[in-house]
Design a protein around this motif. Sequence first.
Motif, short mmCIF file in Angstrom:
data_model
loop_
_atom_site.label_atom_id
_atom_site.label_comp_id
_atom_site.label_asym_id
_atom_site.label_seq_id
_atom_site.Cartn_x
_atom_site.Cartn_y
_atom_site.Cartn_z
N HIS A 116 0.82 -1.22 0.00
CA HIS A 116 0.00 0.00 0.00
C HIS A 116 0.86 1.27 0.00
O HIS A 116 0.67 2.15 -0.84
N TYR A 117 1.79 1.35 0.92
CA TYR A 117 2.52 2.60 1.12
C TYR A 117 3.71 2.78 0.19
O TYR A 117 4.23 3.89 0.06
N ASP A 118 4.14 1.71 -0.46
CA ASP A 118 5.27 1.83 -1.39
C ASP A 118 4.83 1.88 -2.85
O ASP A 118 5.60 1.59 -3.76
N ILE A 119 3.58 2.25 -3.08
CA ILE A 119 3.11 2.43 -4.46
C ILE A 119 3.96 3.48 -5.17
O ILE A 119 4.21 3.39 -6.36
N GLY A 120 4.40 4.47 -4.40
CA GLY A 120 5.28 5.50 -4.95
C GLY A 120 4.99 6.87 -4.37
O GLY A 120 3.84 7.28 -4.27
N THR A 195 9.25 3.11 10.55
CA THR A 195 8.29 2.76 9.51
C THR A 195 8.72 1.46 8.86
O THR A 195 9.89 1.05 8.96
N LEU A 196 7.78 0.80 8.18
CA LEU A 196 8.11 -0.38 7.38
C LEU A 196 8.14 -0.05 5.89
O LEU A 196 8.38 -0.93 5.08
N SER A 197 7.89 1.21 5.56
CA SER A 197 7.84 1.62 4.16
C SER A 197 9.17 2.24 3.72
O SER A 197 9.57 3.29 4.22
N ALA A 198 9.82 1.59 2.77
CA ALA A 198 11.09 2.11 2.25
C ALA A 198 10.89 3.43 1.52
O ALA A 198 11.74 4.32 1.60
N GLU A 199 9.77 3.58 0.83
CA GLU A 199 9.48 4.82 0.10
C GLU A 199 9.30 5.98 1.08
O GLU A 199 9.80 7.09 0.85
#
Length: 389
Positions: A116-120, A195-199
Amino acid sequence: MKLISDQYLITYLQRFDQYPFEVKLHGKTHLIGEGNPVFTVSMKEEIDSSKLLSSTSLALGEAYMKGNLDIEGDLFQALDHFMGQMAAFTADQKKLKTLFFTSLSKKNQEREVASHYDIGNDFYSLWLDDTMSYSCGYFKTENDTLYEAQCNKVERILKKLCLKKDMTLLDIGCGWGYLLIRAAEEYGVKGVGITLSAEQKKEFERRIEVLGLSDRITVELMDYRDLPKSGRTFDRVVSVGMVEHVGRENYDLFIKSTESVLKPGGLFLLHFISALREYPGDPWMKKYIFPGGMVPSLREMIKLLSDHKFYVLDVESLRRHYYKTLRHWDQNFNENRDQIEKKMGTEFVRMWDLYLNACAATFHNGIIDLHQILISKGINNELPLTRWY
């Protein structure tokens, strides 16, 4: 695939007759309810009856995504109509078990968050405001812009935390970092975001460098379950829109992990989507938008906090603020729809538009709520006596 007859579908949809609407199917128009229809459901293809009986939201949601079902009229108004009659939805709990209850392992939850959060960052920047806040805003007036509402929200949280210069603040699920940036700039705190989101981490680090806050803020890719062994402690902890991702079986572990890094007398602000009762969630939303997502009830969260001797100081509902936030997001999304569609495709755009409007409708109908809970670890007698400090 077992298709359903026209009459079966019309009979099924008659359960949603609180307000009048039309259904167009195979060249015929059918009126559901009494009075002048406020929107029209246009069916271009039949629906698999087994899917409809297994889950109303999955069957109709997938049909809309694929363009087999369309709404003539306002999409939000149509969804507001259906969401107001959620008791009429069907959901086969046995058939949906694997969808409702996914693995709570670190690896799987990291994968679910990334989906979800790494869509961009470029995608989210098209319809979020300049703060890149992906959570409920706070509208002081009806005319507040989305940016003003997000600034208001962050400032309200920081005031509730009663911050002082050089205090340490942990943000669990820090997103793109605006809250910690404001805390460092306005209050002089030293912040850590996880966070767990790399983006999200990449953009947050860019912001820290641009603003010259490297001596005040750090951000890490970290699972909340690793906090106890981090060896750190904080004066304050905040978590905005993150606990919904940990799973019901891990709510207690989440609170225990937070307790382990919060100093005695420290404050913890938990901002989360909530519900009146405990339920597994919506099948369509869990399959396409938030895999593994689970909305806590307010009562179960307060009970768990009490079990860990956290003292509840303040509880505030922001349900209507989230409704307004989502309406702003959807407006921004549709203003950039063509650009998003070129990159992500038609089905994605229809899916995301459905998601934003469906969420707005669920908040509008009170199916879900948004609560901020302010808690102290043990007794804190040093806070101001009034709520509005």
